[in-house]
Motif scaffolding. Structure first.
Motif: not given
Lengths: 390, 390
Positions: A328-339, A350-359
């Motif tokens: 959870l701390a690494r945001h590896m399971v995240v909600p999907v917004k409803p339409r 979540g996104n497993p590629i944590k880049l310092s140049t990206m939110e």
């Protein structure tokens, strides 16, 4: 911050798993993914279980945030739209059987004449070359023929399927890598490339140990259950409330483990003094360890083993993984917004590629309905008229 | 032809599996990989079994073609060499526990001040953030805690380890993707990035189905052996000489399968008329299929099933994979050249990323001895003096 693939446009004709897995990753890194689906039914996985509030959670897991437009690539009006999309595309992805795109007039040889900077990524069962080019495959076929099932399963038991669909997914990940490398090259050299990924090929690099064994000893490895074939203790063990693993890879760690579980006498038992003797007596050692570990829950053993410096961890099911504080701390399971206007609120990876140049991605964009973004995509094409692509 | 990553320089401090797997892929696509090893012992895997002619075939599988230099990063003379390497580097890779590089003065925060265009890629057990940042992990821990073992194994049996080391390898593949995306971004925007990959994180996206199930139904999936949990027949079956798979995903394919194996009566048996009833009666159907398939070898069944359009394939062990004509045609098992002057001739995986802009890899460059390229690397640094890197 600008995302790494900001302004990269992906026209994604893929369906089911390997291709959508690739475009999902590229989308996470900022690419605009326009999913071109067949009319009426769309991607097969829109019908895949499980459903949630009337829509496929399986489809949602792989396609949140992608724009959907339904096109019949044999119909002139839709071909016109598709060709305008190609004018704007950096990358086209497809997973049809070899020959299908050629018959539509959109094979790589045709496209590269008109779009020399285009990257054309394909994933298929056996690749676009070789005696079996063109045959279909499924995850199960790639896992079976590629060798991974032959090393997965109970010791002395039958081969089992890897529970994750790595027949598709590893291929999808190699497609991502090939497309990204081709983007680096295109930005430097000025020309695009075809990336040709085979599900069968993709199974081979991941079996580095089996290949080293088979090629040097002539003997192919077999399943060894949950344990490492030649390191002991290195397996699952039972606690009072479930399984956990101990990975004590050398003699010093073994002694620490024996003390931590309150069984110091195991460390001096002549059957267990070296890794070789521990491996020769693996079954009896496991029973002796479990006599101790069955007395307390997993959290207890993980705490005392970690304090002793012995690598360990819970064996978790997906429900437990989704509650894991580190996950959870690494945001590896995240909600999907409803339409906007309504739609299910799924959960996704979540996104497993944590880049310092990206939110960090902490919420995913909505899942589009089939053809749900047609007007938006057409307006975007119209607005871009006259601009030079790429 | 120019390779996609031609002239990209990777300084690779990683050891064991995840990191070297990443740099192996980047090297296949043309990057120059300089492997910086600790003096005396080098990468742990130089001691890993199996050995062949006195050297580790395991090490060879992951490190052929990389240049080796041994450096003690606490010794001033070696630090000077390392810093000259950094001056030439596009990418640094490391898999130390978080904090180690910082203590050496080579953490990302320090390096980016001097090398703003540098890409710094790290892979660790749990990542560089979160409550468990810094803890070590092994493949087995990532597989257990990440959930994949809980869906792999015999039906009703205990969880087993995936035979391939996907705890490490998936993380290594995400590191490759992150580095490539950061290269695209650097070439466009002018700045480097830190790429932070966690082995635990990397297990989650590959379980798209388990996550969709657990998040929508609240029930976590369990192992189902070699079969698909909800499609039948979709599993391994026994032939006279071993296992093969049949993936008959719908009613029409089931009828074709029944006819192809000479058991048309199964298609009209009321227990097997729909996928739901076939799945409810999966054990009895499997026995009835195997009564037929045990009579002939795998090649026979694959021929008749393929002729009938039913997806099928052999279940192969690694020795069989290495002889598979499609695998050989795609150059997926290739020889490694011996070193000039002598050294073992290993076999290794080919490159699964087939790019139209790159010659196929049909033979790999030699495996370097520890520190075996020191003179060459120093001469290269000397020759590059005065040139502007990147």
């Amino acid at each position: 911050m600008t995302k790494p693939l900001q302004d990269i446009v992906i026209i994604d004709l893929t369906h089911v798993l390997a291709g959508p897995f690739c475009s999902n990753t590229l989308g996470d890194m900022g690419a605009k993914v326009i999913k071109v689906e067949r009319p009426v039914l769309g991607d097969d996985t829109r019908q895949f279980l499980p459903f949630f509030e009337g829509e496929s959670a399986y489809f949602a897991a792989l396609n949140a945030g992608k724009k959907s437009i339904a096109l019949d690539l044999r119909a002139p009006a839709d071909r016109d739209i598709f060709e305008r999309l190609l004018d704007r595309a950096d990358v086209v992805l497809e997973n049809y059987r070899p020959g299908v795109m050629e018959r539509l007039g959109y094979g790589w040889e045709d496209l590269k004449k008109i779009h020399p900077r285009l990257i054309y990524g394909v994933v298929s069962g056996f690749g676009h070359t070789g005696p079996e080019a063109g045959k279909p495959a499924y995850d199960l076929v790639a896992q079976a023929r590629g060798g991974v099932m032959a090393i997965t399963g109970e010791e002395g038991g039958n081969p089992v399927r890897v529970g994750a669909s790595i027949g598709d997914i590893i291929a999808g990940m190699y497609l991502t890598q090939g497309v990204l490398a081709a983007l680096v090259q295109r930005d430097r050299e000025g020309y695009g490339a075809k990336v040709d990924i085979s599900m069968l090929d993709a199974q081979i690099p991941i079996q580095e140990h089996a290949l080293a064994l088979a090629s040097t000893t002539g003997v192919s490895p077999v399943p060894t259950g949950a344990r490492h074939p030649s390191i002991t203790p290195f397996s699952t063990y039972r606690a009072a409330d479930g399984f956990f693993v101990i990975a004590a890879g050398n003699d010093a760690l073994f002694v620490k483990m024996c003390n931590a579980i309150g069984r110091p006498e195991l460390a001096t038992d002549e059957r267990f003094v070296t890794n070789a003797t521990r491996t020769a007596n693996v079954a009896v050692l496991k029973r002796k360890i479990e006599v101790a570990t069955l007395e307390q829950p997993r959290d207890h053993w993980i705490e005392v083993l970690e304090a002793a410096g012995v690598p360990t961890g819970k064996l978790q099911n997906m429900g437990e993984v989704m509650q894991d504080p580190q996950v959870l701390a690494r945001h590896m399971v995240v909600p999907v917004k409803p339409r906007p206007g309504g739609g299910p609120k799924f959960m996704a990876s979540g996104n497993p590629i944590k880049l310092s140049t990206m939110e960090e991605i902490t919420v995913r964009e909505p899942v589009s309905k089939l053809d749900g973004d047609r007007a938006e995509v057409l307006a975007w094409l119209e607005a871009a008229k006259g601009e030079t692509a790429r």
